[in-house]
Design an enzyme around this catalytic site. Structure first.
Site, PDB file in Angstrom:
ATOM      1  N   HIS A 175       0.421   7.609   6.184  1.00 42.34           N
ATOM      2  CA  HIS A 175       1.621   7.264   5.425  1.00 42.34           C
ATOM      3  C   HIS A 175       2.644   8.398   5.533  1.00 42.34           C
ATOM      4  CE1 HIS A 175       0.108   3.694   3.107  1.00 42.34           C
ATOM      5  NE2 HIS A 175      -1.020   4.184   3.592  1.00 42.34           N
ATOM      6  N   ASP A 222      -7.761  -3.434   8.096  1.00 42.45           N
ATOM      7  CA  ASP A 222      -6.717  -2.407   8.117  1.00 42.45           C
ATOM      8  C   ASP A 222      -6.102  -2.330   9.520  1.00 42.45           C
ATOM      9  OD1 ASP A 222      -5.110  -0.499   6.915  1.00 42.45           O
ATOM     10  OD2 ASP A 222      -6.429   1.170   7.415  1.00 42.45           O
ATOM     11  N   ASP A 225     -15.668  -1.075  10.807  1.00 43.58           N
ATOM     12  CA  ASP A 225     -15.427  -1.038  12.252  1.00 43.58           C
ATOM     13  C   ASP A 225     -16.329  -0.024  12.945  1.00 43.58           C
ATOM     14  OD1 ASP A 225     -14.294   1.245  11.240  1.00 43.58           O
ATOM     15  OD2 ASP A 225     -12.385   1.047  12.304  1.00 43.58           O
ATOM     16  N   GLY A 226     -17.161   0.675  12.153  1.00 40.34           N
ATOM     17  CA  GLY A 226     -18.044   1.684  12.731  1.00 40.34           C
ATOM     18  C   GLY A 226     -17.343   3.007  12.974  1.00 40.34           C
ATOM     19  N   ILE A 227     -16.049   3.086  12.659  1.00 37.35           N
ATOM     20  CA  ILE A 227     -15.272   4.312  12.849  1.00 37.35           C
ATOM     21  C   ILE A 227     -14.895   4.903  11.493  1.00 37.35           C
ATOM     22  CG2 ILE A 227     -13.183   5.311  13.841  1.00 37.35           C
ATOM     23  CD1 ILE A 227     -15.268   4.237  15.874  1.00 37.35           C
ATOM     24  N   HIS A 228     -14.256   4.106  10.647  1.00 39.62           N
ATOM     25  CA  HIS A 228     -13.895   4.577   9.319  1.00 39.62           C
ATOM     26  C   HIS A 228     -15.135   4.934   8.502  1.00 39.62           C
ATOM     27  CE1 HIS A 228      -9.984   2.801  10.314  1.00 39.62           C
ATOM     28  NE2 HIS A 228      -9.482   3.428   9.272  1.00 39.62           N
ATOM     29  N   ALA A 280      -4.839   5.802  12.082  1.00 41.89           N
ATOM     30  CA  ALA A 280      -3.613   5.076  11.739  1.00 41.89           C
ATOM     31  C   ALA A 280      -3.916   3.585  11.757  1.00 41.89           C
ATOM     32  CB  ALA A 280      -2.496   5.411  12.732  1.00 41.89           C
ATOM     33  N   GLY A 281      -4.687   3.150  10.751  1.00 45.76           N
ATOM     34  CA  GLY A 281      -5.153   1.767  10.759  1.00 45.76           C
ATOM     35  C   GLY A 281      -6.365   1.642  11.659  1.00 45.76           C
ATOM     36  N   GLU A 320       0.867  -1.180   0.000  1.00 42.90           N
ATOM     37  CA  GLU A 320       0.000   0.000   0.000  1.00 42.90           C
ATOM     38  C   GLU A 320       0.906   1.232   0.000  1.00 42.90           C
ATOM     39  OE1 GLU A 320      -3.604   2.090   2.586  1.00 42.90           O
ATOM     40  OE2 GLU A 320      -2.633   0.265   3.323  1.00 42.90           O
TER      41      GLU A 320
END
Length: 381
Positions: A156, A269, A244-247, A304-305, A144
């Protein structure tokens, strides 16, 4: 659950009293395996005149293909982009592989985020001559970066970002690509010549972290790009989705799934800090903070992931999109296998595929996992 698996690799085993998850639907039927492969029970019985020597009563559990992770940066403190101790890197891969079995993951793509030439070179050198066993279940690496747009680089490291007008630019950086299965790139930074070369090598090209125009995306697709990383659905592409309910929030999860269910590929991720207690840690050379429900660069709101696992993602998808268990499972098995072009090998309950099998209950709780027909994980009673 009773099992009676003996040491004969070519014996026939029958799974019965189970709910098979096939193409997003539940089929109440038996499944037969012989050695490492799923077999056609009709042909085996009527043509070969063979019958199972062992029967496993699944007690009404769901029987799914082994799950596939195509974007995972690390776990349990181990970071796939960290080559500071190269002598233990292959052991690191094996440790994470074994850890993922409890979530029903039998195949995965270790993901290396934007790094320097030395890191990619070290990975290639370490894998040359490595015996097969430590790499079992590893489909190939997912690179990635570093051909990503600075504007959308996220966590990144911006100083390492690059562009590639010619194939030599890419091969000079990555080196040997034999062990790579997937590359995420921004099409405005990479020529169509590079994309075509990667596709010809059997590498899945995914569009991500990009500031490209519609025309640039269309051109990349015409030259073989077939997936999207971190973006919403774009028919007929596959797209990595972190539920995840966050992203991505629930209404967007629901609308995106309804738009293109066949393209959705669940990914975690997950960062190397996944599962860690609250606190500050080092991940990929950067200070990150594990909060209640997310991982961010310290002092910022930049993700961050993630801090999740594939089972949590499946549960969130089922709840948010209102899908069935079998429909959710398809997004973590059949869809990623199709995206990577390995649908005849893993991800499906079909004759000839590897006997990678998961038995789970209606809440996605994993009970037992088989890899190539052998038990590799059992939950505690």
């Amino acid at each position: 659950m009773e099992q009676n698996l003996n040491s004969e690799s070519e014996q026939i085993t029958r799974f019965t009293n189970c709910k098979l998850c096939i193409n997003g639907s539940v089929v109440e039927d038996d499944l037969w395996i012989r050695g490492e492969k799923i077999i056609d029970k009709q042909a085996t019985f009527y043509i070969e005149k063979q019958t199972p020597s062992t029967t496993i009563d699944c007690n009404g559990l769901f029987l799914t293909p082994g799950l596939i992770e195509t974007q995972i940066n690390g776990s349990i403190g181990l970071d796939f982009s960290d080559l500071s101790e190269p002598g233990s890197y292959v052991a690191k891969l094996s440790t994470v592989r074994d850890h993922l079995l409890q979530y029903g993951v039998t195949s995965f793509c270790p993901t290396v985020i934007t790094s320097d030439h030395h890191t990619y070179e070290l990975i290639a050198d370490l894998l040359v001559g490595t015996s097969k066993e430590p790499l079992e279940g590893i489909l190939g690496f997912h690179y990635e970066g570093p051909f990503l747009a600075e504007k959308y680089a996220g966590a990144h490291r911006k100083q390492l970002l690059r562009s590639a007008a010619r194939t030599e630019n890419l091969t000079d950086l990555y080196g040997n690509l034999k062990h790579v299965k997937m590359i995420t790139l921004a099409p405005e930074l990479v020529s169509t010549e590079v994309i075509s070369m990667l596709v010809e090598m059997g590498i899945t090209v995914s569009i991500g972290h990009t500031d490209c125009s519609y025309e640039q995306a269309r051109e990349a697709i015409e030259h073989g790009a077939s997936a999207i990383t971190h973006l919403y659905s774009y028919n007929p592409l596959h797209y990595g989705f972190i539920t995840d309910g966050i992203h991505v929030h629930s209404p967007v999860i629901r609308s995106t799934y309804k738009t293109n269910p066949a393209g959705m590929v669940l990914v975690t991720d997950a960062s190397s800090t996944a599962g860690f207690p609250l606190g500050i840690y080092i991940s990929n050379g950067q200070r990150v903070e594990v909060k209640e429900d997310r991982v961010v660069l310290e002092g910022t709101n930049t993700l961050a992931g993630s801090n999740t696992n594939i089972i949590q993602c499946l549960r969130t998808l089922k709840s948010a999109a209102g899908v069935t268990l079998a429909e959710a499972i398809k997004c973590a098995s059949e869809n990623p296998a199709t995206m990577l072009g390995i649908h005849d090998e893993v991800g499906f309950l079909r004759s000839g595929a590897q006997a990678n099998i998961v038995l789970m209950d209606a809440n996605f709780s994993v009970v037992i996992v088989f890899y190539k027909g052998k038990v590799v994980y059992k939950s505690s009673p």
